[in-house]
Design a protein around this motif. Structure first.
Motif, PDB file in Angstrom:
ATOM      1  N   PRO A 180       0.822  -1.212   0.000  1.00  0.00           N
ATOM      2  CA  PRO A 180       0.000   0.000   0.000  1.00  0.00           C
ATOM      3  C   PRO A 180       0.861   1.270   0.000  1.00  0.00           C
ATOM      4  CG  PRO A 180      -0.827  -1.583   1.599  1.00  0.00           C
ATOM      5  CD  PRO A 180       0.492  -2.118   1.122  1.00  0.00           C
ATOM      6  N   ALA A 181       0.371   2.289  -0.693  1.00  0.00           N
ATOM      7  CA  ALA A 181       1.015   3.607  -0.784  1.00  0.00           C
ATOM      8  C   ALA A 181       2.353   3.554  -1.505  1.00  0.00           C
ATOM      9  CB  ALA A 181       1.185   4.239   0.601  1.00  0.00           C
ATOM     10  N   HIS A 182       2.574   2.501  -2.288  1.00  0.00           N
ATOM     11  CA  HIS A 182       3.827   2.320  -3.006  1.00  0.00           C
ATOM     12  C   HIS A 182       3.610   2.044  -4.482  1.00  0.00           C
ATOM     13  CE1 HIS A 182       7.229   1.338   0.113  1.00  0.00           C
ATOM     14  NE2 HIS A 182       6.966   2.624   0.001  1.00  0.00           N
ATOM     15  N   SER A 183       2.504   2.519  -5.054  1.00  0.00           N
ATOM     16  CA  SER A 183       2.232   2.163  -6.454  1.00  0.00           C
ATOM     17  C   SER A 183       3.319   2.676  -7.388  1.00  0.00           C
ATOM     18  CB  SER A 183       0.864   2.705  -6.883  1.00  0.00           C
ATOM     19  OG  SER A 183       0.825   4.118  -6.800  1.00  0.00           O
ATOM     20  N   HIS A 184       3.846   3.881  -7.117  1.00  0.00           N
ATOM     21  CA  HIS A 184       4.923   4.414  -7.963  1.00  0.00           C
ATOM     22  C   HIS A 184       6.209   3.621  -7.764  1.00  0.00           C
ATOM     23  CE1 HIS A 184       5.215   6.145  -4.080  1.00  0.00           C
ATOM     24  NE2 HIS A 184       5.503   7.396  -4.373  1.00  0.00           N
ATOM     25  N   TYR A 185       6.522   3.323  -6.513  1.00  0.00           N
ATOM     26  CA  TYR A 185       7.744   2.566  -6.216  1.00  0.00           C
ATOM     27  C   TYR A 185       7.666   1.152  -6.789  1.00  0.00           C
ATOM     28  CZ  TYR A 185      11.320   0.145  -3.479  1.00  0.00           C
ATOM     29  OH  TYR A 185      12.391  -0.614  -3.096  1.00  0.00           O
ATOM     30  N   ALA A 186       6.547   0.462  -6.562  1.00  0.00           N
ATOM     31  CA  ALA A 186       6.404  -0.905  -7.052  1.00  0.00           C
ATOM     32  C   ALA A 186       6.495  -0.949  -8.576  1.00  0.00           C
ATOM     33  CB  ALA A 186       5.080  -1.495  -6.566  1.00  0.00           C
ATOM     34  N   ALA A 187       5.837   0.003  -9.237  1.00  0.00           N
ATOM     35  CA  ALA A 187       5.891   0.035 -10.701  1.00  0.00           C
ATOM     36  C   ALA A 187       7.303   0.292 -11.196  1.00  0.00           C
ATOM     37  CB  ALA A 187       4.936   1.100 -11.230  1.00  0.00           C
ATOM     38  N   SER A 188       8.026   1.159 -10.507  1.00  0.00           N
ATOM     39  CA  SER A 188       9.398   1.452 -10.932  1.00  0.00           C
ATOM     40  C   SER A 188      10.288   0.226 -10.777  1.00  0.00           C
ATOM     41  CB  SER A 188       9.965   2.629 -10.134  1.00  0.00           C
ATOM     42  OG  SER A 188      10.287   2.269  -8.800  1.00  0.00           O
ATOM     43  N   LYS A 189      10.101  -0.536  -9.720  1.00  0.00           N
ATOM     44  CA  LYS A 189      10.936  -1.716  -9.516  1.00  0.00           C
ATOM     45  C   LYS A 189      10.556  -2.846 -10.470  1.00  0.00           C
ATOM     46  CE  LYS A 189      13.645  -0.006  -6.445  1.00  0.00           C
ATOM     47  NZ  LYS A 189      15.061   0.272  -6.795  1.00  0.00           N
ATOM     48  N   ALA A 190       9.285  -2.931 -10.839  1.00  0.00           N
ATOM     49  CA  ALA A 190       8.906  -3.888 -11.888  1.00  0.00           C
ATOM     50  C   ALA A 190       9.589  -3.520 -13.202  1.00  0.00           C
ATOM     51  CB  ALA A 190       7.393  -3.906 -12.051  1.00  0.00           C
ATOM     52  N   ALA A 191       9.680  -2.223 -13.472  1.00  0.00           N
ATOM     53  CA  ALA A 191      10.363  -1.772 -14.684  1.00  0.00           C
ATOM     54  C   ALA A 191      11.842  -2.140 -14.646  1.00  0.00           C
ATOM     55  CB  ALA A 191      10.198  -0.265 -14.844  1.00  0.00           C
ATOM     56  N   VAL A 192      12.480  -2.018 -13.481  1.00  0.00           N
ATOM     57  CA  VAL A 192      13.896  -2.387 -13.359  1.00  0.00           C
ATOM     58  C   VAL A 192      14.102  -3.875 -13.627  1.00  0.00           C
ATOM     59  CG1 VAL A 192      15.823  -2.601 -11.721  1.00  0.00           C
ATOM     60  CG2 VAL A 192      14.485  -0.490 -11.804  1.00  0.00           C
ATOM     61  N   ILE A 193      13.190  -4.698 -13.131  1.00  0.00           N
ATOM     62  CA  ILE A 193      13.298  -6.142 -13.358  1.00  0.00           C
ATOM     63  C   ILE A 193      13.223  -6.457 -14.850  1.00  0.00           C
ATOM     64  CG2 ILE A 193      12.162  -8.366 -12.977  1.00  0.00           C
ATOM     65  CD1 ILE A 193      11.318  -7.242 -10.195  1.00  0.00           C
ATOM     66  N   MET A 194      12.262  -5.865 -15.546  1.00  0.00           N
ATOM     67  CA  MET A 194      12.132  -6.141 -16.973  1.00  0.00           C
ATOM     68  C   MET A 194      13.270  -5.505 -17.769  1.00  0.00           C
ATOM     69  SD  MET A 194      10.776  -7.779 -19.329  1.00  0.00           S
ATOM     70  CE  MET A 194       9.396  -8.496 -18.442  1.00  0.00           C
ATOM     71  N   HIS A 195      13.706  -4.321 -17.357  1.00  0.00           N
ATOM     72  CA  HIS A 195      14.847  -3.695 -18.036  1.00  0.00           C
ATOM     73  C   HIS A 195      16.080  -4.577 -17.925  1.00  0.00           C
ATOM     74  CE1 HIS A 195      18.368  -0.998 -18.470  1.00  0.00           C
ATOM     75  NE2 HIS A 195      17.624  -0.426 -19.388  1.00  0.00           N
ATOM     76  N   THR A 196      16.270  -5.203 -16.788  1.00  0.00           N
ATOM     77  CA  THR A 196      17.391  -6.108 -16.588  1.00  0.00           C
ATOM     78  C   THR A 196      17.356  -7.245 -17.598  1.00  0.00           C
ATOM     79  OG1 THR A 196      17.509  -5.594 -14.222  1.00  0.00           O
ATOM     80  CG2 THR A 196      18.477  -7.692 -14.950  1.00  0.00           C
ATOM     81  N   ARG A 197      16.204  -7.864 -17.747  1.00  0.00           N
ATOM     82  CA  ARG A 197      16.077  -8.992 -18.678  1.00  0.00           C
ATOM     83  C   ARG A 197      16.323  -8.542 -20.122  1.00  0.00           C
ATOM     84  NH1 ARG A 197      10.496 -11.857 -17.479  1.00  0.00           N
ATOM     85  NH2 ARG A 197      11.253 -13.157 -19.194  1.00  0.00           N
ATOM     86  N   ALA A 198      15.762  -7.378 -20.479  1.00  0.00           N
ATOM     87  CA  ALA A 198      15.937  -6.867 -21.838  1.00  0.00           C
ATOM     88  C   ALA A 198      17.395  -6.514 -22.106  1.00  0.00           C
ATOM     89  CB  ALA A 198      15.040  -5.649 -22.052  1.00  0.00           C
ATOM     90  N   ALA A 199      18.048  -5.880 -21.127  1.00  0.00           N
ATOM     91  CA  ALA A 199      19.454  -5.515 -21.299  1.00  0.00           C
ATOM     92  C   ALA A 199      20.321  -6.756 -21.405  1.00  0.00           C
ATOM     93  CB  ALA A 199      19.904  -4.639 -20.128  1.00  0.00           C
ATOM     94  N   ALA A 200      20.036  -7.770 -20.594  1.00  0.00           N
ATOM     95  CA  ALA A 200      20.809  -9.007 -20.661  1.00  0.00           C
ATOM     96  C   ALA A 200      20.689  -9.653 -22.029  1.00  0.00           C
ATOM     97  CB  ALA A 200      20.336  -9.970 -19.569  1.00  0.00           C
ATOM     98  N   LEU A 201      19.494  -9.608 -22.605  1.00  0.00           N
ATOM     99  CA  LEU A 201      19.267 -10.197 -23.924  1.00  0.00           C
ATOM    100  C   LEU A 201      20.114  -9.504 -24.985  1.00  0.00           C
ATOM    101  CD1 LEU A 201      17.559 -12.086 -25.761  1.00  0.00           C
ATOM    102  CD2 LEU A 201      15.912 -10.200 -25.940  1.00  0.00           C
ATOM    103  N   GLU A 202      20.147  -8.186 -24.949  1.00  0.00           N
ATOM    104  CA  GLU A 202      20.862  -7.440 -25.983  1.00  0.00           C
ATOM    105  C   GLU A 202      22.376  -7.400 -25.766  1.00  0.00           C
ATOM    106  OE1 GLU A 202      19.369  -3.747 -27.426  1.00  0.00           O
ATOM    107  OE2 GLU A 202      17.338  -4.130 -26.666  1.00  0.00           O
ATOM    108  N   LEU A 203      22.801  -7.390 -24.507  1.00  0.00           N
ATOM    109  CA  LEU A 203      24.214  -7.153 -24.216  1.00  0.00           C
ATOM    110  C   LEU A 203      25.018  -8.436 -24.027  1.00  0.00           C
ATOM    111  CD1 LEU A 203      23.766  -4.181 -21.714  1.00  0.00           C
ATOM    112  CD2 LEU A 203      24.369  -4.057 -24.144  1.00  0.00           C
ATOM    113  N   GLY A 204      24.347  -9.557 -23.845  1.00  0.00           N
ATOM    114  CA  GLY A 204      25.047 -10.813 -23.637  1.00  0.00           C
ATOM    115  C   GLY A 204      26.055 -11.160 -24.717  1.00  0.00           C
ATOM    116  N   PRO A 205      25.704 -10.988 -26.002  1.00  0.00           N
ATOM    117  CA  PRO A 205      26.680 -11.314 -27.051  1.00  0.00           C
ATOM    118  C   PRO A 205      27.972 -10.502 -26.970  1.00  0.00           C
ATOM    119  CG  PRO A 205      24.471 -11.205 -27.977  1.00  0.00           C
ATOM    120  CD  PRO A 205      24.365 -10.698 -26.566  1.00  0.00           C
ATOM    121  N   SER A 206      27.932  -9.385 -26.248  1.00  0.00           N
ATOM    122  CA  SER A 206      29.143  -8.562 -26.079  1.00  0.00           C
ATOM    123  C   SER A 206      29.885  -8.889 -24.787  1.00  0.00           C
ATOM    124  CB  SER A 206      28.768  -7.075 -26.090  1.00  0.00           C
ATOM    125  OG  SER A 206      28.187  -6.706 -27.324  1.00  0.00           O
TER     126      SER A 206
END
Length: 265
Positions: free
Chosen positions: A164-190
């Motif tokens: 409760p009272a953390h909708s902005h924080y929770a959404a931002s951390k969900a974004a970090v989790i998905m950004h991590t996966r996306a970055a790993a996908l693109e940057l792994g070959p390097s």
């Protein structure tokens, strides 16, 4: 990347001998714990603070007591120009980064229906935009220099289980989790690994006095029966930065005493 990479000796797996590692938001709490733990593992630590750089001094002193070099940098990492300036300074003073822990973040309380838009935007600037900018800038430099790089982002179990009272924080951390996966996908070959640590409730001075009912509920819900410590999070970061995690990328590591097997909120 070669397929026949040999495993280091067990005694060397968690050693970061003189590898420069940047820890953002290192002036207290979790960030300070991470910085000092990495210094204990032999890393050259670059500790960052957004403001009040004098608050980094005790952290730098604690790092240096482990016999390693430690440097302080400061600035708002949601600003593209400041990110480049900070990385240039690190290149001059500490050498080429081998690791980054994107730890800096905001965690304000605000009910959804009365949340100020500027506050929502600022949480995303610090918690998401800065992670993107540091990851992007460091990856470009690592690729250009042919240097292996490990990036560890600090999210939260609230990226999956909001409070409760953390909708902005929770959404931002969900974004970090998905950004991590996306970055790993693109940057792994390097040769760049990107992982995320999702802490649960981490103890701090005064927490039990400030939120006694929440701490009590946590103790009941967590299978391991205690709050986390900065060192618990730091050890997860050390593992992911080290050669022990050499074939691990796009991973989300919960450090929460098992509480997400239950319902903590």
């Amino acid at each position: 990347m070669p397929d026949n990479i040999s495993a280091p000796p067990v005694g060397e797996l968690l050693r970061l001998r003189e590898r420069p590692v940047l820890v953002t938001g290192a002036s207290g709490g979790i960030g300070a714990g991470i910085a000092v733990r990495l210094a204990e593992a032999g890393a050259t630590v670059i500790a960052h603070a957004n403001s009040h750089p004098e608050r980094l001094q005790p952290v730098l002193d604690a790092c240096r007591r482990h016999g390693v070099a430690a440097h302080g940098v400061h600035g708002d990492l949601s600003d593209t120009a400041i990110v480049e300036d900070v990385l240039d300074e690190i290149d001059r003073t500490a050498g080429t980064l081998r690791g980054v822990v994107n730890n800096a973040g905001l965690q304000p309380l605000a009910p959804l229906t009365s949340m100020d838009v500027a506050e929502f935007d600022r949480v995303f600037e610090v918690n998401v935009r800065a992670v993107f900018l540091v990851t992007q800038a460091m990856s470009k430099r690592a690729i250009a220099g042919g240097v292996p790089l490990s990036i560890v982002n600090i999210a939260s179990i609230e990226g999956e289980v909001p409070a409760p009272a953390h909708s902005h924080y929770a959404a931002s951390k969900a974004a970090v989790i998905m950004h991590t996966r996306a970055a790993a996908l693109e940057l792994g070959p390097s040769g760049i690994r990107v992982n995320v640590v999702c802490p649960g409730l981490i103890d701090r001075p005064g927490l039990e006095q400030d939120w006694p009912d929440g701490v009590e509920r946590w103790h009941r819900a967590a299978p391991l029966g205690r709050l986390g410590t900065p060192e618990d999070v730091a050890d997860a970061c050390l593992f992911l930065l080290s050669d022990a995690a050499r074939w691990i990328t796009a991973a989300s590591l919960r450090v929460d005493g098992g509480v997400t097997a239950n319902q903590p909120f």
